[in-house]
Design a protein around this motif. Structure first.
Motif, short mmCIF file in Angstrom:
data_model
loop_
_atom_site.label_atom_id
_atom_site.label_comp_id
_atom_site.label_asym_id
_atom_site.label_seq_id
_atom_site.Cartn_x
_atom_site.Cartn_y
_atom_site.Cartn_z
N PRO A 28 -4.62 -43.94 -38.24
CA PRO A 28 -4.58 -42.56 -38.35
C PRO A 28 -3.14 -41.94 -37.84
O PRO A 28 -3.06 -42.44 -36.79
CB PRO A 28 -5.56 -42.15 -37.82
CG PRO A 28 -6.51 -43.16 -37.65
CD PRO A 28 -5.75 -44.31 -37.79
N ILE A 29 -2.62 -41.21 -38.78
CA ILE A 29 -1.18 -40.87 -38.21
C ILE A 29 -1.13 -39.97 -37.03
O ILE A 29 -0.42 -40.07 -35.88
CB ILE A 29 -0.28 -40.34 -39.39
CG1 ILE A 29 -0.13 -41.48 -40.38
CG2 ILE A 29 1.24 -39.71 -38.96
CD1 ILE A 29 0.52 -42.53 -39.91
N GLY A 30 -2.01 -39.02 -36.94
CA GLY A 30 -2.26 -38.18 -35.95
C GLY A 30 -2.30 -39.06 -34.44
O GLY A 30 -1.63 -38.67 -33.46
N ARG A 31 -3.23 -40.12 -34.68
CA ARG A 31 -3.38 -40.94 -33.39
C ARG A 31 -2.27 -41.56 -32.99
O ARG A 31 -2.03 -41.81 -31.85
CB ARG A 31 -4.85 -41.65 -33.90
CG ARG A 31 -5.42 -42.22 -32.47
CD ARG A 31 -6.47 -43.15 -32.66
NE ARG A 31 -7.47 -42.83 -33.66
CZ ARG A 31 -8.47 -43.60 -34.05
NH1 ARG A 31 -8.56 -44.80 -33.82
NH2 ARG A 31 -9.27 -42.87 -34.79
N LEU A 32 -1.77 -42.06 -34.01
CA LEU A 32 -0.43 -42.95 -34.01
C LEU A 32 0.62 -42.23 -33.17
O LEU A 32 1.53 -42.48 -32.45
CB LEU A 32 0.11 -43.62 -35.00
CG LEU A 32 1.32 -44.59 -35.04
CD1 LEU A 32 1.12 -45.57 -34.29
CD2 LEU A 32 1.89 -44.91 -36.42
N ALA A 33 0.93 -40.89 -33.67
CA ALA A 33 1.87 -40.10 -33.40
C ALA A 33 1.62 -39.43 -31.68
O ALA A 33 2.62 -39.55 -31.09
CB ALA A 33 2.03 -38.76 -34.04
N THR A 34 0.40 -39.21 -31.59
CA THR A 34 0.16 -38.97 -29.93
C THR A 34 0.46 -40.21 -29.20
O THR A 34 1.00 -39.94 -28.14
CB THR A 34 -1.59 -38.58 -30.06
OG1 THR A 34 -1.65 -37.63 -31.27
CG2 THR A 34 -1.51 -37.84 -28.83
N ALA A 35 -0.11 -41.35 -29.66
CA ALA A 35 -0.06 -42.37 -28.53
C ALA A 35 1.56 -42.63 -28.53
O ALA A 35 1.89 -42.95 -27.52
CB ALA A 35 -0.75 -43.64 -29.18
N MET A 36 2.28 -42.76 -29.74
CA MET A 36 3.75 -43.20 -29.72
C MET A 36 4.62 -41.88 -28.91
O MET A 36 5.34 -42.41 -27.82
CB MET A 36 4.12 -43.15 -31.08
CG MET A 36 3.86 -44.58 -31.74
SD MET A 36 4.79 -46.11 -31.39
CE MET A 36 6.34 -45.67 -31.92
N VAL A 37 4.25 -40.77 -28.99
CA VAL A 37 5.00 -39.83 -28.31
C VAL A 37 4.60 -39.70 -26.90
O VAL A 37 5.41 -39.76 -25.89
CB VAL A 37 4.86 -38.46 -29.10
CG1 VAL A 37 5.64 -37.32 -28.27
CG2 VAL A 37 5.59 -38.33 -30.56
N GLY A 38 3.18 -40.02 -26.54
CA GLY A 38 2.75 -39.85 -25.23
C GLY A 38 3.33 -40.91 -24.45
O GLY A 38 4.01 -40.63 -23.30
N GLY A 83 -4.13 -38.24 -21.98
CA GLY A 83 -3.16 -39.35 -22.77
C GLY A 83 -2.01 -39.60 -22.26
O GLY A 83 -1.53 -40.74 -22.20
N ALA A 84 -1.01 -38.57 -21.52
CA ALA A 84 0.03 -39.14 -20.83
C ALA A 84 -0.36 -39.75 -19.73
O ALA A 84 0.53 -40.61 -19.17
CB ALA A 84 0.90 -37.64 -20.81
N VAL A 122 13.96 -40.18 -26.52
CA VAL A 122 13.18 -41.32 -26.59
C VAL A 122 11.76 -40.94 -27.47
O VAL A 122 11.68 -41.59 -28.49
CB VAL A 122 12.79 -41.72 -25.28
CG1 VAL A 122 11.88 -43.02 -25.58
CG2 VAL A 122 13.93 -42.31 -24.51
N PRO A 123 11.21 -39.69 -26.90
CA PRO A 123 10.01 -39.48 -27.78
C PRO A 123 10.29 -39.15 -29.38
O PRO A 123 9.54 -39.18 -30.30
CB PRO A 123 9.29 -38.30 -27.02
CG PRO A 123 10.18 -37.94 -26.20
CD PRO A 123 11.14 -38.86 -25.85
N ALA A 124 11.68 -38.52 -29.43
CA ALA A 124 12.23 -38.25 -30.80
C ALA A 124 12.31 -39.34 -31.61
O ALA A 124 11.84 -39.35 -32.83
CB ALA A 124 13.23 -37.28 -30.63
N ALA A 125 12.92 -40.43 -30.98
CA ALA A 125 12.85 -41.61 -31.64
C ALA A 125 11.47 -42.37 -32.17
O ALA A 125 11.25 -42.85 -33.31
CB ALA A 125 13.79 -42.77 -30.90
N ALA A 126 10.77 -42.26 -31.19
CA ALA A 126 9.25 -42.69 -31.45
C ALA A 126 8.47 -41.86 -32.65
O ALA A 126 8.07 -42.34 -33.41
CB ALA A 126 8.29 -42.56 -30.05
N LEU A 127 8.86 -40.47 -32.55
CA LEU A 127 8.34 -39.77 -33.68
C LEU A 127 8.98 -40.08 -34.85
O LEU A 127 8.23 -40.14 -36.12
CB LEU A 127 8.69 -38.11 -33.27
CG LEU A 127 7.95 -37.31 -33.86
CD1 LEU A 127 6.22 -37.46 -33.47
CD2 LEU A 127 8.00 -35.68 -33.59
#
Lengths: 254, 332
Positions: free
Chosen positions: B171-181, B305-306, B151-156
């Motif tokens: 900002p991609i870093g923020r998006l990645a953290t939010a999505m993966v978290g 964040g998680a 699931v987080p892999a698909a989000a990534l």
């Protein structure tokens, strides 16, 4: 032949219903692509494109209440679009008590409009095209035959399996109340998979017994005439025209 | 997790569409031998099963219920190639008939869920199976781990596509953290549901599970159905793994704060991407203020964040369930 998933079809016998499915699929994909292509801030263009799709809803004589209810699928992205002003980068602006990103505000609003038009177009497709016609259309559009066959079995059995899962839930609640544990619910779903697998094997046996030799019968969707293609493609063409005229006006206006 | 129209620009949508056609074409060719053997009915019914199972409410503990996404489960049950075809069929029907997921985003959705979700889930499950005793019961934790990671892999994967063709500058870093978290949390639910469903299949017909074809037929000497129990311990382990993953990801993100921003700066077009309002928020740049060591505080920010979405999610579902319970009582 009545089809279970035809519950989505709202038969009104309109001209849109009568168009061959392949022309409608292509038209919907193209019109949505045109809407996505429209740059942000072109509210006039987006409104005109939205109006075009709404005009098709009217031409299909679909009941407005049913169409609005089906737009509810969109709800999860509405949340995302509303969050966008708070997470996007760039210069900020004050909106009442909160400070939000201008780009995010614009992007969120644009996303909301585009996604809504996209969902509306897809709802029109599903409400005017029966499952069997849709499959015939996909076959006409050269979707691999195996995939069409898989899709046809899926559509034929999805209601059966959903109803079986529903009956299992009723039976479980009748015996154990509403509060069932994960193991109980998942046990039912796991058992349903085993039954589904066994049913799949039986269907294959039955097909072999009736002379299935690795090829499904063609769904016999008729070829679309040039006039039918023209009337279906008039929608994306109009949307593209609106976009071009809009761009031209912006260019003239500076 | 279904991406609607308008998230990604048209060139990216076309490119993901072409890539998805190529990937599904490959999967179809690889699955062909199995499909000619079993006929199209079996994958078709499996797709119907996945579709119907996605609509079931699973209680996943603490009063919360979750939905199955089914990528890892389908991969374990029918093999990765057929599973890709099956999930693609589900997505196609959802987009065409249920307006769930945009038509121009179909390629994106197929890549994230039918390809990345399935393949990652399958590979992780295969890998995990190597370290587990070779018996049918090992399929359950292995596939659950696959579900957890898929699931987080698909989000990534979605974040990566968004970095290429996103329509709004986030900002991609923020998006990645939010999505993966957030999706790590969903992954825990996915793992629990996957384990429970697969456990029920393994208990009755372990021979049906594609992932376990190489294992000896189970249940022969011991006899009796194998029972797989998932209790608080499973939930605790899942939670701990989520926190660990979120910390590790944000550690990676924070040691190089915002890779795309860094690239943008070095390329010289990072004018607008500064001074966002969140800079003053406690999690700005994923560093918790007051913790001196940037590594420790970065990981701490990931954990916060998680945890925050979990707490918010639990609260929301708790409220929703109370309302539903009241409505049900009122109806009776």
């Amino acid at each position: 032949m009545a089809h279970p998933v035809d519950g989505l079809l709202i038969p009104t016998g309109s001209a849109v219903h009568r168009l061959p499915a392949q022309t409608k699929i292509v038209a919907v994909v193209l019109v949505v692509a045109t809407v996505v292509l429209t740059p942000a801030r072109s509210w006039g263009v987006l409104a005109a494109q939205g109006a075009l799709v709404v005009a098709v809803v009217a031409a299909s004589r679909l009941p407005a209440a049913a169409v609005l209810r089906r737009l509810g699928v969109e709800a999860p992205f509405v949340v995302f679009a509303l969050l966008m002003p708070f997470v996007a980068a760039g210069p900020t602006t004050r909106l009442g008590p909160v400070t939000v990103s201008q780009a995010g505000l614009l992007g969120g609003a644009t996303l909301l409009v585009k996604a809504t038009v996209g969902v509306l177009a897809a709802v029109v497709l599903a409400a005017t095209t029966g499952a069997r016609e849709l499959l015939a259309g996909l076959e006409r559009l050269h979707l691999p035959a195996v995939l069409v066959a898989i899709l046809s079995f899926m559509l034929r059995y999805v209601v059966v399996i959903a109803e079986e899962l529903g009956r299992a839930r009723v039976a479980r609640e009748a015996r154990g109340g509403r509060r069932a544990g994960l193991a109980a619910v998942a046990g039912g779903v796991g058992a349903r998979f085993v039954r589904t697998y066994e049913r799949g094997e039986r269907v294959q046996q039955a097909m072999l017994a009736r002379g299935y030799a690795g090829r499904m019968p063609v769904l016999a969707g008729g070829a679309a005439t040039a006039a039918q293609w023209a009337s279906a493609l008039s929608l994306p063409a109009a949307a593209l025209l609106v976009l071009l005229v809009g761009r031209l006006l912006v260019g003239v206006g500076g | 997790m279904h991406v609607p129209d308008g998230f990604l620009d048209v060139p990216t949508s076309v490119a993901t569409g072409v890539a998805a056609v190529a990937m599904v074409g490959t999967a179809l060719r690889r699955a062909e031998r199995e499909i000619t053997e079993t006929g199209p009915a079996l994958p078709g019914l499996t797709a119907a099963f996945v579709f119907a199972a996605q609509m079931v409410n699973f209680p996943v503990g603490a009063g919360t219920s979750g939905h199955l996404l089914g990528g890892a489960l389908a991969a374990a049950l029918v093999g990765p190639w057929t599973a890709t075809v099956v999930i693609t069929s589900v997505l196609l029907v959802q987009a065409l008939l249920f307006a769930d997921g945009g038509l121009t985003a179909l390629g994106t959705n197929v890549i994230t869920m039918a390809v990345v979700g399935v393949v990652v889930g399958y590979l992780v499950a295969r890998l995990a199976l190597r370290f587990l005793p070779p018996r049918a019961r090992s399929l359950v934790p292995a596939t659950a781990l696959g579900g957890l990671v898929s699931v987080p892999a698909a989000a990534l994967a979605f974040t990566g596509l968004y970095a290429i063709g996103g329509t709004v500058d986030i900002p991609i870093g923020r998006l990645a953290t939010a999505m993966v978290g957030w999706h790590a949390v969903i992954g825990v639910g996915e793992a629990l549901i996957t384990a429970a469903v697969l456990g029920a299949v393994v208990a009755t017909r372990p021979d049906l599970v594609h992932l376990g074809r190489h294992l000896q037929p189970a249940g022969s000497p011991a006899g009796g159905p194998t029972r797989v129990r998932l209790g608080r311990r499973g939930l605790a382990i899942g939670g701990a793994v989520t926190l660990a993953v979120a910390s590790a990801v944000s550690l990676a993100a924070s040691t190089h704060p915002d890779g795309l921003e860094y690239i943008a700066t070095s390329l010289g077009f990072a004018g607008a991407a500064s001074g966002s309002p969140a800079d003053r928020s406690p999690l700005a740049n994923y560093v918790v203020h007051g913790l001196a060591n940037p590594w420790v505080s970065g990981a701490a920010a990931g954990m916060v964040g998680a945890v925050v979405p979990v707490v918010v999610g639990l609260l929301l579902t708790f409220l929703a369930q109370r309302r539903r319970g009241r409505a049900a009582r009122a109806a009776e």
